[in-house]
Design an enzyme around this catalytic site. Structure first.
Site, PDB file in Angstrom:
ATOM      1  N   GLU A 148      51.289  41.042 133.220  1.00 13.77           N
ATOM      2  CA  GLU A 148      52.567  40.204 133.084  1.00 13.77           C
ATOM      3  C   GLU A 148      53.626  41.505 133.174  1.00 13.77           C
ATOM      4  O   GLU A 148      54.350  41.590 132.301  1.00 13.77           O
ATOM      5  CB  GLU A 148      52.626  39.833 131.828  1.00 13.77           C
ATOM      6  CG  GLU A 148      51.700  38.624 131.521  1.00 13.77           C
ATOM      7  CD  GLU A 148      51.682  37.482 130.390  1.00 13.77           C
ATOM      8  OE1 GLU A 148      52.494  38.311 129.418  1.00 13.77           O
ATOM      9  OE2 GLU A 148      51.371  36.546 130.345  1.00 13.77           O
ATOM     10  N   GLU A 307      46.146  32.323 132.787  1.00 11.33           N
ATOM     11  CA  GLU A 307      46.299  31.927 131.513  1.00 11.33           C
ATOM     12  C   GLU A 307      46.787  30.572 131.148  1.00 11.33           C
ATOM     13  O   GLU A 307      47.798  30.158 131.841  1.00 11.33           O
ATOM     14  CB  GLU A 307      47.215  33.194 130.805  1.00 11.33           C
ATOM     15  CG  GLU A 307      46.499  34.550 130.927  1.00 11.33           C
ATOM     16  CD  GLU A 307      47.348  35.471 129.873  1.00 11.33           C
ATOM     17  OE1 GLU A 307      47.944  35.044 129.046  1.00 11.33           O
ATOM     18  OE2 GLU A 307      47.158  36.679 130.259  1.00 11.33           O
TER      19      GLU A 307
END
Lengths: 667, 667, 667
Positions: A148, A307
């Protein structure tokens, strides 16, 4: 290449937070739910390298072995997103300096300075070790670099690197002063080292990235920081690719979307796009659809849903449970828009740390006789059944929405007209028009090929970089259809205004010019009249001169009553529409009834009964219709599908769809 | 020992802000209102020690003399809470470093670093001088150390001391890494000096003390800082006690309550608890009652009401006047719950400084023909009459509410379920049940002896430290009654989750397990059905498996309609209740009608006519009923008391009580 | 002297942001709209002095030449308000240290440290060069020093200078300790270098300038910073005046009003007041009127409207367009109150920088066939016609409102009673009474001569400096009429409370004393009864003892029902009123019907039909009535004016005035 060998069902697994003797039991539980993949080693740097240059792979070896023995696809993290404590102590420059000018210390994660040579060296060393050690394991089918990426650093090191970046971009100070219009407020500079980072001590103010004096500087800094992070990604990727030229390498994109990173520039360096999806409980259902379409369109290929949450997401203000069936339906919504994986954060719920109340496959109760686990089993069974068919299938869209990071940045820096400018909101108004009609839509960059689309919609195309106007003109001339709006065509790539009237270089194709733009103030009610009916509008109202354009709607309040609010222009073989105000949903729907008819854009199903319908087409041409009931209420399957088969179950299509029911229908 | 020689009526007096020739006139005014005590020397360090080691007690000598001559009880401050300017200049380390990492300079107060050796040495020196000089004055009956301890420091000195504190607590880094679950996000450390304070530059974010990655670290830091301040207190106390082993030593607790300091740990070092009470104008009347019960329960002894306002409190957002009678009633509310003093801030209204608009006995007008002064005279007369009887009398409670600082901290660090978690609010829901029924209630720590209570209520007992579960089980087995709620039994003392299902170690005594917890989102209306009636609930809803517990209430909305919301379990000789959601007041009242009947907890009076009633029992067994009308409206005295006598006036009980009327009734 | 040679119509022009070949075309456009003036060189330092001591006036020479050739009045900026980048690098001390203690770097503007010797030297050098070069150009009729002075610095340099300033003011530390009441909280100091600036690391907290422990320190710091900036202004002015003793020198005041700078102290150093006016779209129309009256009253002379917006103001939250006619009407409102210029920011709309969406005479479209340009032309024509008559005419007011910066500061520092204290709001309540009645009103300082007024209104005269009470008493004794309110007469010039009852030294003239002040809390409804009618009141309620004053209004709620809320006292030949609460507009209007009748204050027109009417009187005694319709609706001209002539058009007065119509009527 760039394709997974099977449809993955798995997610983030952190066995190194648990005793070794629990691992095999965990894997048995995963298998009970038909999971076939695990993402590991995301945050293990401190364990892997307890002191500089001294590595310990003993735990990771065992984890990899156990997962391999279970025939899992391993998504292998590189662990570089969270730095060990010793690194901060030994090399303080690895830590970011924040927007307030403060160097941070050990703690949190995602806080490395992207331009720290020490960080770069230490991260490279680790990745080299990892690749060397695990390159021969065939179960590792994806390498997951860092995690991320996002956020900015404002340190001296970044400042120096930024100066070099600018030298390379502008060559001369004259060019830079001109690009940034530096004669304003005595900002003209005479030496490269007079450039300072745009943080709270310099030229900006307000919360990070919201207010700036020199927009050109601030936007260039965002471009530079985005590139700096991308360079880090490429650094790791090259190490992996050198040893494993054929393995898939990715890093997980995220947010709604992430403002700090230009994912479109980055996409070319991803072998496959991956995305972390966490819509809030009250997000409209077209928001995740939009984000999935954006992710798919980045490479025009299927992506990984890297995710997502089995039930509640702990870090949001409110974390309600996903309702019975909701998890399955919302995971399949990603698949419906192009995902080739269903992956969760987290496979096993942590006992400590700030995510311990995030839902998981193995919850704190560690029981499998639970509602959530039963739903995970059910989804596992369906994916096992349908995954092979779905894998690699594509979406074919003839409509595109333009989303552009330089516009995202510059639009929200605008100091004027109204403080309520919000880029994503403005884009979503238009995306929703296609979503609700079940018209497949790509979400593309300004650099994408427009010619493959019947209709290109570019709302608030505030910044029009050099050449884009010609590209649009050419597209429409050749028969394309183009929609743009208020706050378009205003500035060049350095945020300097185009002279001669808005929408600047888009005046020609739209056939209009905008003399003034009025802000709609709180409590004010302004209406637009279209086909005899009035619709409320908000945000701002352009006062338009429809030179040689046809007026489709007029204002019906304020001193500009009777003047043009929406126009249509025939340009070459195509048409261009200009929408001068933020019409409410009803009004925009009315307008798009017309535009869609004009352009021939087609819905997948005439009347969807409020069901979401998408289509993926397999390599051998099979059409898969995803029919999703993203609500609590019962709905009827459209007649078109009654003879189809649901490939999730292998059975005949269900005519009555209960709340959160999903079918993937094939003839 | 630990008992005042008389009921004190007085407060904070700062004559050193005034010309000496005004002092004797002040004392005459105080005597007019029957004041018998003054708290002095709270903030006089700069006057007492104009340069390091050079002391000047001339002013203080005269003040002490004048008050002694007037036969006042002197509460002697030690003046260490506000440091002189020269100290910041000479020893910058005496000043705190704030949550943002910034060292402060001279100004404000309560801003010493608790671990500064320089501060410790300078404060010790001053206290030694004070004790030496005034130890023989018998009018000094209480020593008041420092003032309103609170707040945290984040300096390097604290960081080093914290590392030592951790070494002492955990012995090994392995133990610490395990306790803090440091493998999450690569936080594992290998050297004690890798530990950094949890401030905004490290592992936490948001306003001070609200968001943290490693909750174990943040909670330990709060424990450490609380202890550091307590150690400062003990340092001063020991100096005093060495010379004056029999004098009362205290420091004033404060706030609603003070989150930063564990008063239960600290209480053992107080000879007598003292408390500063400043409820806002709109606080529910059970809030001060709760706080007074907490203060009394800290040592299960009477306490000093060290500060309170004669009328308005200047530093609150709105400072309305106390209405006629309100001051007397609210001061006596403290006495009703165990106070043996009525003390004000301030005896004389300052002309400058940030508290100059705080009300006082001698106001800016310096007149005694005022409403407030007349009320002070009236109260003085009553306390003179009743004080000797009240002094030392105790409260006998058979019900206890558990309040625990480690839970206060950890509960509000929770990142998940809902952002609306508020520890004190959750406790007050339950306290109010007893308050409104006039059932005497202690507010105890988890370390108190439960066996003396018929009923122990522990709402949101989120953190259950080692041994507490056995203690609860044992208590209930032996016939105790225990109530707990949602968000209980979740984590150990390092904030690591108990595996196997919530409420972890409380599963046995409650006979249930909680599979999931749903957040109630804004605008959502969820109901619970109990005895055929529906009650609204909020915050969160536990989804409960009532293994062998009886279901008292069920949800009547959402997908969990019909499942258990409140349960009851017979466990050994006692019973345990689990309340899985934040029931509204009406619902909770309905539930406690049942629980109270089951446990036999007794109201002091069957129907109190909305009057607050408490009971204190003198050493010789006399029962004193405090009957308070904490409202503007007339109320009738309950029949039970009509033959009683009001010891405040020495007259017969008044059957009609006007607004704000109070009687202390004895047979 | 101190008078312009003609009525100016122009504004800020930044040709140095544009290619040279565009300049002459710009001037042609300006002339088309009858502009006759341009303000230049406001932010050109970086261009004028590319490195220290090396000047380049080539661009400026040409600009001055072109404007001179066009016979424009040039308002010549000194360019010292925005420092070049090289200056920050070479002399970091030129940059301010902010309220949080952080030294800033290059960027923004208005960020020089006023006490930096380097800044002072560099600015002086530049101004000397400018004056030397352009002193012989007769078209430069005004010199405009720096720009919009404001804001504070908290650097060490300022701290040292502040200490000297205090030494000079207080002479001894005893005097300073007493003035600041430093014995509170152990603040007593023993050395001048113990004084620290009141920033967030010291004695203050909250947003800059809102919360302070030692109000005396904070107020003195504001006085010091205001003086420091004023000294900078004087430094530049003296350089100009040395060469050009007869030229007008000014700097532009701004804001609503600017809290940081005491414009009344500063006014004596201005040859002519100039003001930048940017009311928000939702400001009540009496707010700009008030500000213009304040500006005119600073020197009791006409002022320059130095900046205003042709249409939208980009930096406000919402920037709606000015409606057709609104620009002209609101510009003329300034003239109606005493402006002798109409000047805009900006003459040409910038392409970059944070003001690029601020409206301009030459807009981005660079067209003149626009609504806004046509309105500018229309106004130009009218000003050309009427300007010569208006120029130099004065306003004659017999009513004055007191506005005082020391009160502005101290009133909003008050910690107590209610958080809602707002100085300007409290003043505006009273100003509005005269505005709505079209009674000419001056807005004066406490040092102005009161004797020229029939009525002086001093709302919330919280701080009464030494001698002011005698001045007021004397004024009323001699027949003056004086109104004051709650929160008056409370403190001396160091913010120490006057003892003996509020309103301290104003007790005598008002004939009352205030025992207590109640805060009105949110949701509470309190009423006042006057002549049999009830009016709602807010903020706070004084509980008044009307010693020998007549009660005009009483409270009709709360426990003080029936006690005095408003009083009137005959004092010598005059009268004094005390208004003890914040009456609503209706109630205050009722009260002022009475007061105005008593004092004989006269409206300019009996019934103005909701039109704003002001009067200016030319040097030769001609009366000019400005009749403004500051609304969208039609209004009828009052009968009084039907035979008048509109000097803007040279035609007969219009009986029907459409929305935003304005007439300047003369017999």
């Amino acid at each position: 290449m760039n394709k997974l060998s099977r449809f993955l069902y798995g997610g983030d697994y952190n066995p190194d937070q648990w005793p070794e003797d629990t691992w095999s039991k965990d894997i048995q539980v995963f298998k009970k739910a038909d999971l076939n993949s695990a993402t590991i080693n995301i945050f293990s740097w401190a364990l892997l390298e307890p002191e500089e240059g001294k590595y310990d792979f003993s735990k990771l070896d065992k984890i990899v072995q156990e997962l391999s023995d279970a025939d899992f696809d391993i998504v292998m993290g590189t662990s570089t997103a969270a730095m060990p404590a010793w690194m901060f102590k030994k090399y303080p420059d690895v830590a970011r300096v924040d927007y307030q000018g403060r160097r941070h210390v050990f703690g949190q994660r995602h806080n490395f300075c992207p331009n720290s040579k020490n960080y770069q060296k230490l991260a490279s060393n680790l990745v080299e070790q990892l690749v060397e050690r695990y390159k021969n394991n065939k179960h590792i089918t994806v390498w997951h670099v860092n995690n991320e990426y996002g956020g900015n650093c404002y340190c001296e090191n970044c400042q120096n690197t930024f100066r070099d970046w600018l030298k390379n971009k502008y060559k001369t100070l004259d060019a830079l002063n001109k690009a940034w219009n530096m004669n304003v407020w005595s900002h003209t500079i005479y030496d490269w080292d007079e450039i300072v980072v745009p943080n709270e001590l310099g030229d900006t103010w307000g919360p990070e990235g919201t207010e700036t004096i020199v927009a050109g500087l601030s936007i260039d800094y965002l471009r530079f920081q985005s590139e700096s992070l991308q360079n880090l990604y490429k650094m790791e990727k090259e190490i992996i690719k050198k040893a494993l030229p054929d393995v898939l390498v990715t890093t997980n994109f995220h947010s709604l979307p992430n403002k700090m990173i230009d994912y479109q520039k980055w996409a070319k360096d991803q072998d496959i796009i991956s995305y972390d999806s966490y819509p809030t409980y009250d997000a409209p259902k077209y928001l995740p659809a939009f984000l999935y379409d954006l992710m798919r369109s980045l490479k025009h290929q299927p992506f990984m849903l890297m995710e997502s949450a089995p039930s509640s997401v702990n870090w949001q203000p409110y974390s309600p449970l996903k309702r019975p069936g909701q998890m399955e339906a919302t995971e399949l919504q990603a698949v419906a828009h192009g995902a080739d994986t269903v992956q969760f954060f987290q496979l096993k719920q942590a006992v400590g740390g700030s995510e311990k109340f995030h839902s998981a496959v193995i919850a704190h109760s560690q029981r499998t006789d639970t509602r959530v686990f039963h739903e995970l089993e059910d989804l596992g069974k369906k994916l096992k059944q349908a995954g092979p068919t779905i894998l690699g299938s594509k979406v074919n869209a003839k409509v595109a929405i333009v989303f552009d990071w330089s516009n995202f940045w510059s639009y929200e820096f605008v100091d004027g007209i109204t403080q309520d400018l919000n880029y994503v909101d403005s884009i979503l108004d238009y995306y929703r028009q296609f979503y609700e009609r079940n018209i497949p839509t790509d979400v593309i960059s300004v650099d994408d090929d427009f010619s493959q689309y019947d209709l290109v919609v570019a709302p608030v195309l505030y910044m029009v970089k050099s050449g884009l106007d010609e590209k649009i003109n050419h597209y429409v001339e050749k028969g394309g259809n183009f929609v743009t709006t208020y706050m378009s065509g205003m500035v060049d790539s350095s945020d300097n205004v185009y002279l001669g009237g808005y929408p600047g270089p888009l005046k020609e194709v739209t056939g209009i010019w905008v003399e003034e733009s009025d802000a709609v103030v709180p409590g004010q009610k302004i209406t637009v009249e279209m086909n005899g009916k009035n619709y409320e509008t908000s945000l701002m109202c352009d006062l338009i001169h429809p030179n040689d354009a046809k007026v489709l709607a007029k204002y019906s309040s304020e001193f500009y009553t009777g003047t043009a609010a929406v126009t249509e222009k025939k340009f070459g073989q195509g048409k261009a529409w200009y929408v001068g105000t933020k019409l409410n949903h009803e009004g925009l729907t009315q307008l798009f009834n017309h535009i869609i008819m004009e352009t021939g854009a087609e819905s997948l199903v005439a009347d969807s009964n409020k069901l979401e319908v998408t289509k993926r087409i397999t390599e051998d041409g099979k059409e898969l219709y995803f029919v999703l009931n993203l609500s609590n209420e019962k709905r009827s399957l459209p007649g078109k599908f009654v003879e189809y088969q649901d490939i999730l179950t292998g059975e005949k299509a269900r005519k009555d769809m209960k709340g959160w029911d999903v079918q993937v229908l094939s003839r």
